[in-house]
Design a protein around this motif. Structure first.
Motif, PDB file in Angstrom:
ATOM      1  N   LYS A   1     -28.543  51.135   3.454  1.00 17.12           N
ATOM      2  CA  LYS A   1     -27.992  49.963   4.029  1.00 17.12           C
ATOM      3  C   LYS A   1     -27.484  48.970   3.178  1.00 17.12           C
ATOM      4  CE  LYS A   1     -30.185  52.391   8.225  1.00 17.12           C
ATOM      5  NZ  LYS A   1     -31.331  52.215   8.995  1.00 17.12           N
ATOM      6  N   PHE A   2     -27.084  47.782   3.603  1.00 16.51           N
ATOM      7  CA  PHE A   2     -27.239  46.542   2.669  1.00 16.51           C
ATOM      8  C   PHE A   2     -26.985  45.491   4.123  1.00 16.51           C
ATOM      9  CE2 PHE A   2     -22.589  45.459   2.208  1.00 16.51           C
ATOM     10  CZ  PHE A   2     -21.728  46.208   2.947  1.00 16.51           C
ATOM     11  N   ASP A   3     -27.031  44.692   3.635  1.00 19.28           N
ATOM     12  CA  ASP A   3     -27.551  42.843   4.238  1.00 19.28           C
ATOM     13  C   ASP A   3     -26.646  42.231   3.267  1.00 19.28           C
ATOM     14  OD1 ASP A   3     -27.181  40.707   5.696  1.00 19.28           O
ATOM     15  OD2 ASP A   3     -29.672  40.501   5.432  1.00 19.28           O
ATOM     16  N   ALA A   4     -25.231  41.835   4.295  1.00 17.97           N
ATOM     17  CA  ALA A   4     -24.399  40.932   2.879  1.00 17.97           C
ATOM     18  C   ALA A   4     -24.454  39.594   3.038  1.00 17.97           C
ATOM     19  CB  ALA A   4     -22.580  41.503   3.533  1.00 17.97           C
ATOM     20  N   GLY A   5     -25.883  39.325   3.687  1.00 14.58           N
ATOM     21  CA  GLY A   5     -26.489  38.530   3.518  1.00 14.58           C
ATOM     22  C   GLY A   5     -25.454  37.235   4.203  1.00 14.58           C
ATOM     23  N   ILE A   6     -24.367  37.125   5.124  1.00 15.48           N
ATOM     24  CA  ILE A   6     -23.158  36.227   5.617  1.00 15.48           C
ATOM     25  C   ILE A   6     -23.820  35.282   6.492  1.00 15.48           C
ATOM     26  CG2 ILE A   6     -21.001  35.573   5.696  1.00 15.48           C
ATOM     27  CD1 ILE A   6     -20.807  38.826   5.700  1.00 15.48           C
TER      28      ILE A   6
END
Ligand SMILES: Cc1cc2nc3c(=O)[nH]c(=O)nc-3n(C[C@H](O)[C@H](O)[C@H](O)COP(=O)(O)OP(=O)(O)OC[C@H]3O[C@@H](n4cnc5c(N)ncnc54)[C@H](O)[C@@H]3O)c2cc1C
Ligand SMILES: Nc1ncnc2c1ncn2[C@@H]1O[C@H](COP(=O)(O)O)[C@@H](O)[C@H]1O
Lengths: 324, 253
Positions: free
Chosen positions: A175-180
């Protein structure tokens, strides 16, 4: 050093699109040749359950960005997410489908990643450790071999051309969070208007029956629809038929319409103008039914019948009914 | 409004395209050059916006000397001025980078491109341009209204149509259906000759061109094996024969 073959999996409304399995399979083939892994980026809202389906088609790792902000496809949100994870992992090859979404997302990624991309490819190979993409240009009048000099080496693949091949892998989910930040997202989908339901999408159809100016009117398409119903086919049209108002623009095949690659394309009352051929000449089998034996469509056809389509099509429907 | 339309000169769709013997490109002799058909929709949309809101339309084209003809065509349709970037045949990224450098100086409210150029069939430059300018984009647009600093665009996707809103400035890539492009009138053609066109090369734009996508080799399309014409007088017999071939020989039904 850049490494790994990546794809962007395309989903809509919580289901993966067919082209995703085709690009996964194409990526698997390249990765096996290179001795590398296949990673898929999956972006959406509530789509984690789709990861195993990707694994079935050869994906080793699924990078998942799952968030409410991805509920609708928007270029800015999806492109920011994919660019981040691909850059962080220094991907060597990045493939997308040449669908409406894949084309849009791919081109925007080219800008964000400052790289090159071969659009709408019909074949991929590895030469000296690098990807060589083969693609039609000039409406299919030329084929070009393209190499990408920067990383990731990007390509979009024409739907229905690459075979989807099952080849189960682990499909580990990362899982990743693109932090947009929300204010970075500029465009908004205000509305989605679905077409008449049950219609088979031309670009994904295995069989297409198209009618041109020879159809003479809207009602006459019923004979094509009846045959299409039997074969599970989609019905398409030439520009002449669309311009005459017999069929919507979304049914148009050709240079200013859709590019299709079905297993079987049956052209009825279509002359085979170069702009029409541009949209269907990569079909595996082409059938032409036309009363003019000089019509250029016959030069592209695997099977042709020179006769009145209003006589042939109903007989073909009857013959198919008997057969199936 | 300050409006930009990007126009590319391409071979006419009817042109016979021949690959050079060494596969390095196409033979240009005998080709009739025209404005990319999708760019005509972009120019028309630009002119309509100007007519409704006032302002100025600048057309920008990158290409060899002959690209000037396409700029003049757009000026004859009603655009006000042109920029000709004299760089020949580069990849999509570098084309967009050069366009971005030229467009930055114009600082437009909205930019139109075609959804695809019918020579390279890439469908990339508009999106890359938007990214390089750091502005949003809506691609493959068949309907557009612009009001209150926002664009509302209709975009067909597989099996549906989207209505997408974007703040200005943004890039719109035009698809058939957006409008009916006007023809250049005779007075328009006369006036076009006097409209200003800025000519710039890579140095003037302060960019260097390093290809990212490279055409290794071009070839004519693969030949299709000659087909079978099913002869005879009886429609039912011919249709049955076709059905049989499709099932037993081609195995597609
Ligand atoms: C920039 C540009 C873009 C274009 N883009 C496209 C595109 O995307 N798609 C596209 O299709 N075209 C496109 N065109 C148009 C293209 O050039 C042709 O005009 C168009 O494809 C012709 O359509 P058609 O074959 O249906 O009609 P026609 O060329 O008129 O052919 C009709 C055919 O039907 C046959 N026929 C008539 N009656 C019967 C009958 N009863 N039984 C059997 N046969 C019959 C005739 O013999 C004839 O061959 C484009 C043109 C331009 C300039
Ligand atoms: N050389 C060029 N000069 C001006 N505009 C271009 C050029 N190349 C591409 N474009 C624009 O970008 C669109 C898409 O082009 P492409 O990505 O090459 O298919 C075209 O319809 C044009 O509007």
């Amino acid at each position: 050093m850049a490494k790994g073959v990546w794809i962007v999996a395309e989903q809509r409304g919580g289901a993966l699109r067919k082209v995703s399995f085709e690009i996964a399979s194409a990526a698997r083939k390249l990765a096996d040749e290179l001795g590398e892994e296949v990673s898929a980026v999956l972006v959406g809202s509530g789509v984690e359950g789709l990861a195993p389906e990707l694994a079935k088609y050869g994906v080793d790792k699924v990078y998942l960005a799952d968030d409410a902000i991805y509920a609708d496809y928007t270029t800015d949100a999806y492109s920011a997410a994919v660019a981040k994870v691909v850059k962080e992992n220094d991907a060597s090859i990045l493939l997308l489908g040449s669908s409406v979404q894949g084309k849009d997302l791919g081109a925007s990624l080219v800008g964000k990643l400052a790289t090159g991309m071969a659009s709408d490819c019909t074949e991929l190979k590895i030469d000296g450790g690098k990807m060589v993409a083969i693609r039609p240009m000039y409406a299919g009048k030329v084929f070009a071999e393209v190499g990408i000099e920067s990383y990731p080496q990007m390509a979009t693949l024409r739907p229905n051309v690459f075979a989807a091949v099952e080849n189960a892998k682990a499909g580990e989910v990362v899982k990743f969070d693109a932090g947009i930040p929300a204010d970075a997202l500029k465009t908004k989908v205000l509305e989605t208007q679905q077409d008449a339901s049950g219609k088979i999408e031309l670009t994904e159809a295995d069989i297409i029956i198209s009618g041109g100016r020879g159809m003479k009117g809207t009602d006459e398409y019923k004979i094509l629809e009846e045959l299409a119903g039997l074969l599970g086919a989609a019905v398409g049209a030439s520009r002449a038929a669309v311009d005459a108002g017999w069929k919507p623009q979304s049914d148009q095949v050709g240079q200013t319409g859709k590019v299709v690659s079905p297993n079987l394309y049956i052209a009825c009352g279509i002359s085979g103008a170069i702009q029409h051929l541009a949209g269907m000449s990569s079909s595996k089998y082409i059938v032409a039914i036309n009363k003019d034996e000089e019509a250029p469509i016959f030069a592209k056809a695997d099977y042709g019948i020179v006769d009145d389509l209003f006589k042939i099509v109903p007989e073909l429907t009857a013959a198919v009914k008997k057969m199936l | 409004m300050n409006i930009v339309a990007c126009v590319k000169q391409v071979p006419d769709t009817e042109a016979l395209i021949k690959v050079k013997a060494d596969g390095s490109g196409i033979e240009e002799g005998g080709i009739k050059w025209v404005m990319n058909p999708y760019d005509e929709y972009g120019v028309e949309a630009a002119l309509k916006l100007k007519e409704a809101n006032g302002g100025e339309v600048t057309v920008v084209s990158l290409g060899p000397a002959r690209a000037m003809e396409t700029i003049r065509t757009a000026l004859a349709m009603g655009a006000d001025k042109g920029v000709h970037i004299t760089i020949d045949a580069v990849d999509e990224y570098n084309t967009a980078a050069a366009l971005a450098a030229a467009v930055k100086e114009i600082n437009p409210d909205i930019i139109f491109c075609g959804q695809r150029a019918i020579d390279d069939d890439s469908a990339q430059v508009g999106s890359i341009l938007a990214e390089l300018l750091g502005i949003p984009q809506v691609t493959i647009v068949t309907g557009l209204t612009v009001a209150d600093g926002k664009a509302k665009a209709i975009k067909p996707i597989e099996g549906a149509q989207l209505v997408i809103e974007s703040p200005l400035p943004c890039v719109i890539t035009a698809q058939k259906g957006l409008n009916e492009p006007r023809y250049a009138s005779l007075p328009g053609i006369m006036k076009a000759k006097k409209k200003p066109v800025d000519v710039k090369d890579a140095a003037a734009l302060g960019i260097s061109v390093e290809p990212k996508a490279k055409i290794i080799k071009m070839t004519p399309p693969p030949e299709r094996a000659p087909g079978k014409i099913i002869g005879g007088d009886d429609a039912a017999v011919k249709a049955a024969e076709l059905a049989k071939l499709l099932r037993e020989e081609a195995k597609v039904i």
